[in-house]
Structures are given as C-alpha cells and as structure tokens.
Design an enzyme around this catalytic site. Structure first.
Site, PDB file in Angstrom:
ATOM      1  N   SER A   1       0.905  -1.328  -0.160  1.00  0.00           N
ATOM      2  CA  SER A   1      -0.151   0.011   0.010  1.00  0.00           C
ATOM      3  C   SER A   1       1.063   1.248  -0.203  1.00  0.00           C
ATOM      4  CB  SER A   1      -0.928  -0.162   1.140  1.00  0.00           C
ATOM      5  OG  SER A   1      -1.273   1.132   1.373  1.00  0.00           O
TER       6      SER A   1
ATOM      7  N   LYS B   1       0.059  -3.599   5.365  1.00  0.00           N
ATOM      8  CA  LYS B   1      -0.865  -4.090   4.448  1.00  0.00           C
ATOM      9  C   LYS B   1      -0.214  -5.180   3.714  1.00  0.00           C
ATOM     10  CE  LYS B   1      -4.865  -2.555   2.937  1.00  0.00           C
ATOM     11  NZ  LYS B   1      -5.732  -2.162   2.060  1.00  0.00           N
TER      12      LYS B   1
ATOM     13  N   ARG C   1     -22.541  -9.041 -45.403  1.00  0.00           N
ATOM     14  CA  ARG C   1     -21.394  -8.611 -44.474  1.00  0.00           C
ATOM     15  C   ARG C   1     -22.056  -7.396 -43.644  1.00  0.00           C
ATOM     16  NH1 ARG C   1     -17.827  -7.816 -48.141  1.00  0.00           N
ATOM     17  NH2 ARG C   1     -16.969  -9.908 -47.740  1.00  0.00           N
TER      18      ARG C   1
END
Length: 522
Positions: free
Chosen positions: A304, A310, A344
């Site tokens: 982090s 973290k 097409r």
C-alpha cells in the site's frame, strides 16, 4: 509550438495503450497486440497464395516455385523499418495501416496495397486474389485467438495442478462453510479448493474445444466462392478453403461464415466461462484473506502507498477485475452476431474486433495471475480452527436437528440452539436435554458435537471419486456388466457447443394416422 489539438494527436500517434489503467492485463498484451494481428494478417495472405499452389492453381504458372518463394518473402515486410522520409516503401507499419483503414473501414484494404507494392513481380498477381477483406481479417483474428487461447490454457493447466495439490494437502482441514455470508456447516479447505478446480477444469475443456474448432474464413465477396470458381474451376475452388485453413493452422470451414458468427460467440462464451471460474477462486481468496478472517493468503501480498502493514491480495483483485469485465464483452459479441445482417455486417462485424481482443487479453492476464496465485496460496490452520469455533459449536446445528429431533423433539432442539446463541454452553444444553428425556446418542456427546465428524463425503469429493470410500460409495462403485447382454442405448453426453446436430440418430417413425397408407396392406 503544438496547439492543444495537435498535442492530443501527437499523444495518440506516439504511444499506445501500455496497460497503465489495466494492471490485470499489463505485460500480457503480446499475443493479441497490433504486431500479432499484423503478423496474422500477412500469414493469412501468404496462406491463400500457398493454398492456390496446394490445389493446383499454380500448375500453369511457368515459375511456380518462384511464386511460392516470393510469397514466403512477404513476411519480411513486417520486419523492415517503416517508410522513411526519402519515400522508400519500407515495411509494414501498424499505425500507418490503422490510420489508412479509416477510409475503407478495415485494415486489410491498405494492407493489400502495401503488400503488392513490396511483393516480387511473380507473386504480385496472386496477392489477395479472389479474396475479400473479411476472408483475411476473420482468418487473422482466428489465428490470433488460437495462439492466445493456447497461452490461456497453459496458465489454466498450471493453476489446476497447483490447486489440486493444495486441495490434497488440506483434504482433512475442517473449516466453516459459509452460505449467504454466514457460517453454515463444516466443510474442508480441501473441498473448497477441489470445487475451484472442477470449475476451472470444465472451463478449460470448453476453451480447448473452442480453440480447436476455430475455422479459417474464405468465401469471396458475397460468400459464394464465385471468384475462386472463376479462377480455378469448381472442383479446385471447393478444395481451396480446406487447403487455406490447413496452411493457416485452423480448422476447415464447412461453409463461409461471414454472417454466421458462431466461431466468435462460442470462443467468447468459453473465455467468459474461464474468467467466471477464475473469478470464483479470486473472490474466495480475497474474502478469506481479510484481516478478521485470515484463513488464506497469497504467496506474496501487495503493498500500500500509505499503509505499510498491509498485504493486499493483489492477484485476486486483478483476477476479479477481469472477471467483472468479461461478461459484458461476451454480451457485445452476441449482440454483434445477432446484427450480422446481409452478406457482410455494417458495423456489427467491426464491433467484434476490439471486443474479442479485449476478452482474450483479460483471459491472458487472469490466467497468468491465477497461476501465480495458486502456486503460492497458503492456508492458516490456526485461523481456520479459530473461525470454526466462532459460533460456539452452532455450526453443527443441522446435525443436532437430524440426530436429536427424533429423540427430544424439534421444539426442544430449537430451544437448545436459541439458548446457545445467547451464550449458554451447547454441550451442557444437549446433555441436560438428553438426560431429561432419559435417552442418549449412540455415538456419544463429544463425537456428536465435533465439527470434524460432520463433513460428509468431503474427503472423497476432494479425491474426485466417491467410489474411493470404504463402502464403494456413489459413482465409483464397482458395476459388473453382463457381456452377453444387448448393448444399452448410449446415454447423452455433456453439452457439446460445436454439435450441429448432424450426428443425431434419425427421428422415430410416426405411428399415427397416415392418410397415404394402404388400409388393406398387411
């Protein structure tokens, strides 16, 4: 000095999508990037020339070998430097072709012009001969898709192998199963992983089948192969699509599919299913790696910018982001297929190109991240055990209802669960209720309340064979077949998305009133 408008154009022309806003796919663009597409376009053009040779279309040419040699040399145009200021035609440049494609609506039109300018004199008349832009572009996209799908399948294989190992290692690790976010009954960490594997393996099978079925496209301007009949005659023209497909490394088409877009939608569906399966793994890992749960962890957590403590489940996050985007891309492919009108499509065909490429790219990134995730996945036995006790034994409430209900009554069981949920000791409540009813449970109280004794056939489900149980349970039980008995009708197999119905048995004869039957015949 550049104006704002010029500066904006310069940013676009000087760079490309480097994946800055798509970390799920960054670094995995190679198989589907513009260079890969350009290479596939040239491969398709070369394959068409070589297909003419394969069906005898060059037999009348004086220097047949020279034509084929110059066809092979066309690939060298990709490696050449782009055209310089001195006017040298140089090589093929994807950006220049992209800008030139605006006028005609597709990149094949300017590509053919550049190929003919760079081609040798012998092969030049055979470049793009009889073909239409859609023949080349569809074939090129199938070449790119087949190669990309191979990379995805390789990532899935690694993921399956690692998750199977993880499941076996944690076969008997009892954990809390959660339904609608709440603790439900006991399961095992191994069974959870085994279920992931089942989903991925099924998606892998479907993707492999879709990849192997990807066909070349060759129909000429209106899908009738009229130009090829005019050039080769009907017999050789009929053989040309198969030869073209073989040389392009694709399946032979049963007919032109200019507006029958099943190759695109079925591949798209298989890719979405693959991302669905990987998304489930990522979602479970992300949830179970939450700080307050902590049962699972990726091998290397993401950091982090503000909170150094973290360990974010970064790979799971990236896989989930891909899985969230995928279904909408699949829906776009189906919408385009439904609007593939005339001979097409006017826009629907064009909408497929970037959509299919993005879906392939998401699968490439997710499969690679899943392989990394599964290789380092860890389970915290302590956290699993602690969470199992979070409801103070009530995780086996279903078992109490089944076992105690006939002994003390359903209302008494409900009251035990209610009091235990308020903090009373579950074992004491059960003991007192059994004592008051002057009864007991055969297996003993401790075993009744042990979550490990209520995981059903989980360990056999991990092994993938219910017949491995001590009593020959389920589908794996031995079945003796009488070899003299007439063969039974073949049971219908799993859904085959590529079955066109041609292998179905003939319909049963009708036995109702037949107005044309002779009523006097025996």
């Amino acid at each position: 000095m550049l104006s704002d408008r010029d500066a904006s154009r310069s940013d676009v022309s000087d760079g490309h999508d480097a994946g800055l806003l798509s970390p799920a796919t960054a670094g995995h663009e190679g198989p589907v990037g513009d260079s890969a597409v350009l290479d596939a376009l040239v491969t398709a053009e070369i394959a068409l020339i070589e297909a003419y040779g394969a069906v005898g279309g060059l037999d009348h040419v004086k220097d047949r070998a020279g034509v084929l040699a110059e066809a092979t040399a066309l690939r060298g145009l990709i490696a050449r430097p782009a055209a310089g200021a001195d006017g040298d035609t140089g090589g093929l440049d994807a950006r220049r072709l992209a800008l030139a494609a605006v006028a005609g609506g597709n990149p094949v039109i300017p590509l053919v012009g550049e190929l003919k300018r760079g081609a040798g004199v012998l092969v030049r008349p055979w470049v793009h001969r009889g073909a239409t832009s859609q023949d080349i572009l569809d074939t090129a996209l199938m070449i790119v898709a087949k190669d990309a799908a191979g990379h995805v399948l390789a990532g899935l294989d690694h993921t399956i192998d690692d998750l199977e190992r993880f499941a076996r290692e944690h076969r008997d690790q009892v954990a809390a199963a959660r339904t609608l976010t709440q603790h439900a009954v006991p399961t095992t960490t191994g069974l959870r992983a085994a279920n992931w594997v089942r989903g991925i393996r099924r998606a892998r099978g479907r993707l492999a089948a879709a990849r192997d079925a990807l066909p070349a496209q060759l129909g000429g301007a209106g899908g009738t192969l009229a130009s090829f009949v005019e050039i080769l005659g009907p017999d050789r023209a009929a053989k040309l699509p198969g030869a073209f497909a073989d040389l392009a490394g694709l399946a032979a088409p049963d007919a032109p599919w200019h507006t029958a877009r099943w190759p695109v939608t079925e591949l798209g569906d298989a890719l979405v299913q693959t991302l669905d399966a990987l998304g489930v793994v990522a979602g479970d890992v992300a949830t179970l790696s939450r700080t307050e749960i902590g049962e699972l962890a990726e091998g290397t957590g993401g950091g982090s910018s503000a909170m150094p403590q973290k360990q974010n489940p970064a790979r799971s996050v990236l896989i989930r982001s891909a899985a969230i985007r995928a279904p909408h891309l699949g829906a776009t492919l189906h919408t385009a297929a439904a609007l593939a009108v005339d001979e097409r499509p006017d826009g629907a065909w064009h909408a497929e190109w970037p959509t299919l490429r993005e879906l392939l790219l998401l699968a490439l990134g997710a499969a690679a991240h899943a392989a990394d995730l599964s290789a380092g996945l860890r389970a915290d036995a302590t956290a699993v055990a602690v969470n199992l006790t979070a409801t103070r034994g009530l995780i086996i409430s279903e078992r109490l209802s089944i076992v105690l209900g006939p002994l003390i009554g359903a209302e008494a069981v409900t009251e035990i669960v209610r009091q235990a949920s308020l903090g009373s000791d579950l074992a004491l409540l059960v003991h007192n209720a059994l004592d008051a009813a002057n009864t007991a449970v055969p297996e003993g109280l401790d075993e009744l309340l042990d979550p490990a004794r209520y995981t059903g056939l989980a360990r056999y489900l991990v092994d993938g064979d219910l017949g491995a149980g001590p009593y020959g349970l389920g589908t794996g039980a031995i079945h003796v077949v009488d070899p003299t008995a007439p063969a039974a009708l073949e049971a219908p197999g799993p859904y085959d998305p590529f079955d066109d119905g041609s292998q179905l048995p003939p319909p049963p004869s009708r036995r109702g009133f037949d107005p044309f039957a002779d009523p006097f015949s025996s």
